[in-house]
Structure formats: structure tokens, C-alpha cells
Enzyme design. Structure first.
Site, PDB file in Angstrom:
ATOM      1  N   HIS A  43     -29.555  99.157  60.089  1.00  0.00           N
ATOM      2  CA  HIS A  43     -29.900  98.038  60.406  1.00  0.00           C
ATOM      3  C   HIS A  43     -30.864  97.443  59.353  1.00  0.00           C
ATOM      4  O   HIS A  43     -32.178  97.802  59.296  1.00  0.00           O
ATOM      5  CB  HIS A  43     -30.886  97.957  61.896  1.00  0.00           C
ATOM      6  N   CYS A  96     -31.324  90.248  59.957  1.00  0.00           N
ATOM      7  CA  CYS A  96     -30.923  91.300  59.409  1.00  0.00           C
ATOM      8  C   CYS A  96     -29.469  91.505  59.482  1.00  0.00           C
ATOM      9  O   CYS A  96     -28.732  90.841  60.155  1.00  0.00           O
ATOM     10  CB  CYS A  96     -31.659  92.372  60.352  1.00  0.00           C
ATOM     11  N   THR A 103     -27.041  98.755  67.622  1.00  0.00           N
ATOM     12  CA  THR A 103     -28.340  98.331  67.216  1.00  0.00           C
ATOM     13  C   THR A 103     -28.276  96.868  67.816  1.00  0.00           C
ATOM     14  O   THR A 103     -27.288  96.230  68.222  1.00  0.00           O
ATOM     15  CB  THR A 103     -28.419  98.275  65.760  1.00  0.00           C
TER      16      THR A 103
END
Lengths: 195, 164
Positions: free
Chosen positions: B48, B31, B25
Site C-alpha cells: 500500500h 495511495c 488493503t
């Protein structure tokens, strides 16, 4: 959407003029794109989530809150410094305190001119916060502006205006991401019904 | 360039891998990238996570991959379907940065640390140990989890690459 495009046009037009004055060079501006975009695609518009960019972020406070980003590719940022402040760029990879401070101030001036023209046009009270600068991955930076939308869905409204200087020495984006609650207010202020 | 064995995990997304494959990711800011791994059966999962709790969700149909409290249970159940056991799982965390030093006084500012806290709370519920973490600070991260080796690679603009 046309209304929002016009809003972006007016704001970015003023910012482009300000940038042009600062650099003493003509700055071309693309017609703003206004779209509801999936989060992933928002990052794509600056070259992908992993691309390193320089971003100046301001939160817009007042009647129609939102997030605003002025984004420069790293080569462009150094060119802005050369052209504008006449700074001898010593290190292509690193930024000095002075360079960062100058860039922050440029972002501040441009965002201020974008917002004040919007505020005049819509007669809405819009105040920028003190700007904050980061050099990092586009995804990491932009996701910050999408959090309010995160609570609603997986798309955000993006008003994206691209700047170009003649020889492409300066390329930048202006992103305005109004909070979800703000569209209605902007439409109402312009006397248009919300779509 | 993306190789064939990369499995992409987008923003507010999750995915699993079995035996081979690299879960990846990109551009984690505030995040959090949560990875779970059962080394015995070589089953890995990555989420994520964008927001700490689905309680604040205002969307009609909640995207369960987006919130810490819904993504982690989903990740576990998808890994169990591939033969993983929650009792053998270990977690690694990355992300949860505070990208901008000043950004008004709203709660959004602290979203990174809150995401991390919330992920840890969920992991505690399932008694999954956190084996390694690279969280907080003010920079973005891209992560890759190798299903074969169990190694998490973290890349950032300012700090280069590290493995844990």
C-alpha cells in the site's frame, strides 16, 4: 496538547453554534480529542477505512497551514438536508446536484466559522480554500489529509470534535490536521512553548 | 467480517502470501495498491504505497513500505525468499485516485497520478509487466488479491465490485 485541545474547542464551539443556528436545533459537541495517532487509527475513528462517508475537505492556507475535514455519516447527511433545507430526499442512496451543493455550502459555513474563530484566537492568518466534497471510503478520503505527515512518519496530529444532535439524527466529525510545521506556529501564537 | 485467510495490509504497509491467503488493503485513495504474483509457485505480494519517492522522506528511519521506490524492491525480495522468481512476476495496480477535484494548487493534488507513475517506473526497472490496472479517477478502492487464483478484486463505493 492542552493548548491544542483548547484551540479545537474554540473552533468547534463556533462551528457547533453555527450548525445549531442553521438547523434550529441544539447541537451537542464532545470535548475535542487531540492526539498523535497512527494513520490506521485515524480512519478507525469514523468507523474504519472502508466505511462510506460524506466529507467536505478544505485546505487551510496562511500562517498555520493544514487540512480540514467535515465528515458526516451518510444517514446524517440526508437528515441534515431534510432538517435544514427542507429538501425532500428522494433517493437514500444517491445525491442530487442540489443536495450536494447544499451540503458543500454547509461544510463551507461550518469550516469558515471554525477557522475564523481560530484565527481570531491565535491572531494567525488562516484562510480556507474553496471546499470540495466527496462521498467515499473514509480511508481514501482521510489519507489525502495525511500526506504531509507521510513524509515525517506514520502518525498525524488529529483534532477531532464530534457533533451530536439530540436524537442522533445528525452525527458528524470535524477533523483538523495541522501540517507538521504548523504546531510550532500555533504554540508560539498562543505564547506557549512547544512541547 | 475478516476471515482467517485474510492477510491485512495497512496504510504504508506490505505483506506476502504463499499458496493460500487473500491479501487485502482498504480505502486506497491517492495511495496505490501494488500486487505482484508468480503464478508458477503461487507467491503473491501486496504493498500500500503512499508516496512516490523516498527522496522526499524527512523521517528518521524510513518506512520502506510507504514509498514506491523502496516498497517494490522490498516486496520482490520478500517474495523471492518464498521461492518466487522476479522473471516470472506480473503486476496489477489499483488506486492512485485524485480524491478532490479542487484542493489548492499544491503538488499534493497530483500525488495519485505521481504514485502510479513512480510504481510503473520501478516495475519497468525490474522488467515486471503490468498485467492489469484500475488507477486514477476520483474514487477510493478496496482491493483483495487471491493468492490461489491470482485474481485481484476491486471494490468501490460508486462502482461496485470488479475483478481483474
Amino acid at each position: 496538547m492542552d493548548v491544542l485541545k483548547e484551540v479545537g474547542n474554540i473552533g468547534a464551539g463556533h462551528a457547533a453554534t453555527a450548525l445549531s443556528t442553521l438547523l434550529d436545533k441544539p447541537i451537542d459537541m464532545m470535548v475535542p480529542k487531540v492526539k498523535m495517532l497512527p494513520f490506521e487509527e485515524i480512519c478507525e475513528s469514523v468507523g474504519g477505512a472502508e466505511t462510506a462517508v460524506l466529507a467536505i475537505f478544505l485546505r487551510v492556507e496562511g500562517d498555520a497551514p493544514g487540512n480540514m475535514f467535515f465528515i458526516l455519516h451518510l444517514e446524517s447527511a440526508k437528515n441534515v438536508l431534510r432538517n435544514l433545507v427542507g429538501l425532500e430526499v428522494e433517493d437514500e442512496e444517491q445525491y442530487s446536484e442540489l443536495e450536494l451543493s447544499a451540503l458543500n455550502e454547509i461544510g463551507n459555513i461550518l469550516a469558515g466559522s471554525y477557522l475564523s474563530s481560530l484565527a481570531d484566537f491565535t491572531r494567525l492568518n488562516m484562510q480556507p480554500t474553496v471546499p470540495s466534497l466527496a462521498i467515499d471510503m473514509a480511508g481514501a478520503i482521510l489519507s489525502y489529509g495525511l500526506l504531509q505527515f507521510g513524509e515525517m512518519g506514520d502518525q498525524a496530529l488529529l483534532i477531532d470534535t464530534k457533533f451530536l444532535e439530540g436524537q442522533n439524527e445528525v452525527q458528524g466529525h470535524f477533523f483538523l490536521i495541522p501540517d507538521p510545521e504548523s504546531f510550532g506556529k500555533i504554540f508560539a501564537a498562543l505564547g506557549v512553548e512547544s512541547p | 467480517m475478516m476471515q482467517d485467510n485474510y492477510i491485512k495490509v495497512g496504510m504504508a504497509d506490505l505483506n506476502v502470501a504463499h499458496l493460500t491467503g487473500i491479501l487485502k488493503t482498504t480505502g486506497l485513495g491517492s495511495c496505490v495498491g501494488v500486487t505482484l504474483y508468480d503464478s508458477r509457485v503461487k507467491v503473491a505480494g501486496m504493498a500500500h504505497v503512499m508516496l512516490p519517492s523516498s527522496e522526499i522522506a524527512r523521517e528518521g528511519s524510513v518506512n520502506i513500505a510507504k514509498y514506491a521506490d523502496t516498497a517494490i524492491p522490498e516486496l520482490i525480495s520478500r517474495m523471492e525468499k518464498l521461492g518466487a522468481s522476479v522473471s516470472r512476476m506480473e503486476a496489477k495496480l489499483a488506486g492512485g485516485a485524485q480524491m478532490f477535484a479542487f484542493a489548492g494548487n499544491n503538488d499534493t493534488m497530483r500525488i495519485g497520478p505521481r504514485n502510479v507513475e513512480s510504481c510503473k517506473e520501478m516495475l519497468k526497472k525490474y522488467t515486471i509487466p503490468v498485467k492489469a490496472e484500475d488507477t486514477g479517477a476520483n474514487f477510493g478502492r478496496t482491493i483483495e488479491f487471491n493468492c490461489e487464483t491470482g485474481i485481484l478484486m476491486i471494490r468501490s463505493v460508486q462502482q461496485g465490485v470488479k475483478e481483474m
